[in-house]
Scaffold this motif. Structure first.
Motif, PDB file in Angstrom:
ATOM      1  N   PHE A 148       0.795  -1.231   0.000  1.00  0.00           N
ATOM      2  CA  PHE A 148       0.000   0.000   0.000  1.00  0.00           C
ATOM      3  C   PHE A 148       0.830   1.285   0.000  1.00  0.00           C
ATOM      4  O   PHE A 148       0.329   2.348  -0.332  1.00  0.00           O
ATOM      5  CB  PHE A 148      -0.982  -0.002   1.184  1.00  0.00           C
ATOM      6  N   ASN A 149       2.096   1.174   0.435  1.00  0.00           N
ATOM      7  CA  ASN A 149       2.965   2.358   0.502  1.00  0.00           C
ATOM      8  C   ASN A 149       4.386   1.995   0.119  1.00  0.00           C
ATOM      9  O   ASN A 149       4.761   0.837   0.217  1.00  0.00           O
ATOM     10  CB  ASN A 149       3.043   2.889   1.941  1.00  0.00           C
ATOM     11  N   PRO A 150       5.195   3.004  -0.241  1.00  0.00           N
ATOM     12  CA  PRO A 150       6.625   2.724  -0.425  1.00  0.00           C
ATOM     13  C   PRO A 150       7.222   2.339   0.936  1.00  0.00           C
ATOM     14  O   PRO A 150       6.927   2.994   1.939  1.00  0.00           O
ATOM     15  CB  PRO A 150       7.199   4.061  -0.894  1.00  0.00           C
ATOM     16  N   LEU A 151       8.027   1.285   0.995  1.00  0.00           N
ATOM     17  CA  LEU A 151       8.589   0.833   2.269  1.00  0.00           C
ATOM     18  C   LEU A 151      10.114   0.813   2.201  1.00  0.00           C
ATOM     19  O   LEU A 151      10.707  -0.166   1.728  1.00  0.00           O
ATOM     20  CB  LEU A 151       8.077  -0.568   2.631  1.00  0.00           C
ATOM     21  N   PRO A 152      10.776   1.901   2.659  1.00  0.00           N
ATOM     22  CA  PRO A 152      12.239   1.890   2.704  1.00  0.00           C
ATOM     23  C   PRO A 152      12.728   0.673   3.480  1.00  0.00           C
ATOM     24  O   PRO A 152      12.121   0.279   4.480  1.00  0.00           O
ATOM     25  CB  PRO A 152      12.589   3.182   3.453  1.00  0.00           C
ATOM     26  N   TYR A 153      13.830   0.069   3.043  1.00  0.00           N
ATOM     27  CA  TYR A 153      14.460  -1.115   3.633  1.00  0.00           C
ATOM     28  C   TYR A 153      13.687  -2.414   3.381  1.00  0.00           C
ATOM     29  O   TYR A 153      14.117  -3.476   3.793  1.00  0.00           O
ATOM     30  CB  TYR A 153      14.728  -0.932   5.153  1.00  0.00           C
ATOM     31  N   PHE A 154      12.522  -2.303   2.747  1.00  0.00           N
ATOM     32  CA  PHE A 154      11.801  -3.498   2.249  1.00  0.00           C
ATOM     33  C   PHE A 154      11.370  -3.148   0.821  1.00  0.00           C
ATOM     34  O   PHE A 154      10.383  -3.648   0.321  1.00  0.00           O
ATOM     35  CB  PHE A 154      10.573  -3.757   3.132  1.00  0.00           C
ATOM     36  N   ASN A 155      12.177  -2.265   0.229  1.00  0.00           N
ATOM     37  CA  ASN A 155      11.794  -1.582  -1.002  1.00  0.00           C
ATOM     38  C   ASN A 155      11.553  -2.530  -2.168  1.00  0.00           C
ATOM     39  O   ASN A 155      10.488  -2.510  -2.794  1.00  0.00           O
ATOM     40  CB  ASN A 155      12.899  -0.566  -1.352  1.00  0.00           C
ATOM     41  N   ILE A 156      12.530  -3.383  -2.448  1.00  0.00           N
ATOM     42  CA  ILE A 156      12.409  -4.218  -3.654  1.00  0.00           C
ATOM     43  C   ILE A 156      11.237  -5.174  -3.499  1.00  0.00           C
ATOM     44  O   ILE A 156      10.389  -5.300  -4.398  1.00  0.00           O
ATOM     45  CB  ILE A 156      13.721  -4.994  -3.937  1.00  0.00           C
ATOM     46  N   TYR A 157      11.158  -5.826  -2.332  1.00  0.00           N
ATOM     47  CA  TYR A 157      10.057  -6.779  -2.127  1.00  0.00           C
ATOM     48  C   TYR A 157       8.707  -6.081  -2.251  1.00  0.00           C
ATOM     49  O   TYR A 157       7.827  -6.524  -2.995  1.00  0.00           O
ATOM     50  CB  TYR A 157      10.178  -7.442  -0.750  1.00  0.00           C
ATOM     51  N   SER A 158       8.530  -4.978  -1.512  1.00  0.00           N
ATOM     52  CA  SER A 158       7.213  -4.323  -1.530  1.00  0.00           C
ATOM     53  C   SER A 158       6.901  -3.765  -2.917  1.00  0.00           C
ATOM     54  O   SER A 158       5.745  -3.748  -3.347  1.00  0.00           O
ATOM     55  CB  SER A 158       7.113  -3.239  -0.453  1.00  0.00           C
TER      56      SER A 158
END
Ligand SMILES: NC(=O)c1ccc[n+]([C@@H]2O[C@H](COP(=O)([O-])OP(=O)(O)OC[C@H]3O[C@@H](n4cnc5c(N)ncnc54)[C@H](OP(=O)(O)O)[C@@H]3O)[C@@H](O)[C@H]2O)c1
Length: 256
Positions: A137-147
């Motif tokens: 639902f949102n950009p997630l820094p440090y889980f960026n590629i997966y999300s």
């Protein structure tokens, strides 16, 4: 003959989808993952005839094998569950490029190719279920590629739903929160920052039963659990900066 194909069938939610599909009216279940022994164990528990396909979906020749088997069987694909996938926390400069591209290739490319491979064998009433995530639902820094891979799956599946609707085929995207599976055995290999806790953690049998119930009702967007539903709601209400601040507050440094 109606068949069901499950990728990522050797563990976690994929294995639970196999159990649920074993109770459906399928002539055969086709189980795809790399670990043959695990697939054999799961097949042994099924009453429906099972075709074991120990394939690596990062190897493009695997899709040729699946296409050839489909052509030879002339089967109707009643269900395609795209559950093969993995996720790692990480950040640019630390997470190896190879890990990043493997995530993209498995979570995105393999899912898209599988949808294309089964397309000629879909009939009115067929279902495709693609595994998204509560991380979409949102950009997630440090889980960026997966999300980001899962955000692609969300958009792709929702668009595909409309492309296939008139053919009577339902495409669902399933977004659960944290689910207790082998997913977490390699989530934090190359990371400095990751969640302080993985709560609430739900059980794979519960979330998959929920997904199957909704998919059978032709729901295109399936979100499981109060936590993920709240995340989805907040993503519509709060500005992105606030959402990212909340996410960063949920992370901790590995050393601390
Ligand atoms: N667990 C969670 O919290 C969670 C939450 C939201 C969404 N998801 C998503 O749900 C899906 C299922 O994950 P899970 O939680 O059930 O994890 P899991 O237990 O680790 O299952 C992943 C499956 O993918 C297969 N796989 C991995 N690499 C593969 C490859 N190169 N080729 C073919 N198959 C491969 C694995 O089998 P082999 O190792 O035998 O190949 C395994 O069967 C994934 O797409 C994941 O991103 C998970």
């Amino acid at each position: 003959m109606k068949i069901a194909i499950v990728t990522g069938a050797s563990s976690g939610m994929g294995a639970e989808f196999v159990k649920c599909l074993d109770r459906e009216d399928c002539g055969e279940l086709w189980l795809i993952a790399r670990r043959r022994e695990r697939l054999e164990q799961i097949a042994a528990g099924c009453k429906t005839p099972v075709r074991i396909m120990p394939l690596d979906l990062l190897d493009e020749s695997s899709f040729d094998s699946i296409s050839k088997e489909l052509e030879a069987a002339g089967a109707e694909v009643a269900w395609l569950i795209n559950s093969a996938g993995f996720g790692e926390f990480g950040e640019i400069g630390i997470q190896p490029i190879e890990t990043q591209t493997r995530m993209i290739d498995l979570n995105v490319k393999a899912t898209v190719i599988m949808c294309n491979v089964v397309f000629p064998y879909l009939e009115r009433g067929s279902h495709i279920v693609n595994l998204g995530s509560g991380s979409v639902f949102n950009p997630l820094p440090y889980f960026n590629i997966y999300s980001s891979t899962k955000a692609f799956i969300l958009q792709y599946s929702r668009a595909l739903y409309y492309e296939l609707k008139d053919r009577g085929v339902c495409v669902s995207v399933f977004c659960p929160g944290w689910v207790r599976t082998e997913f977490f055995s390699h989530t934090r290999d190359n990371v400095r920052r990751s969640p302080k806790s993985y709560k609430p953690m739900t059980e794979a049998d519960e979330v998959v039963a929920y997904c199957m119930k909704k998919a059978k009702k032709n729901k295109q967007f399936i979100v499981h659990g109060w936590f993920t539903k709240t995340q989805h709601l907040l993503s519509k209400l709060l500005p992105r900066r606030a959402l990212i601040k909340i996410w960063l507050g949920m992370l901790t440094d590995k050393e601390s």
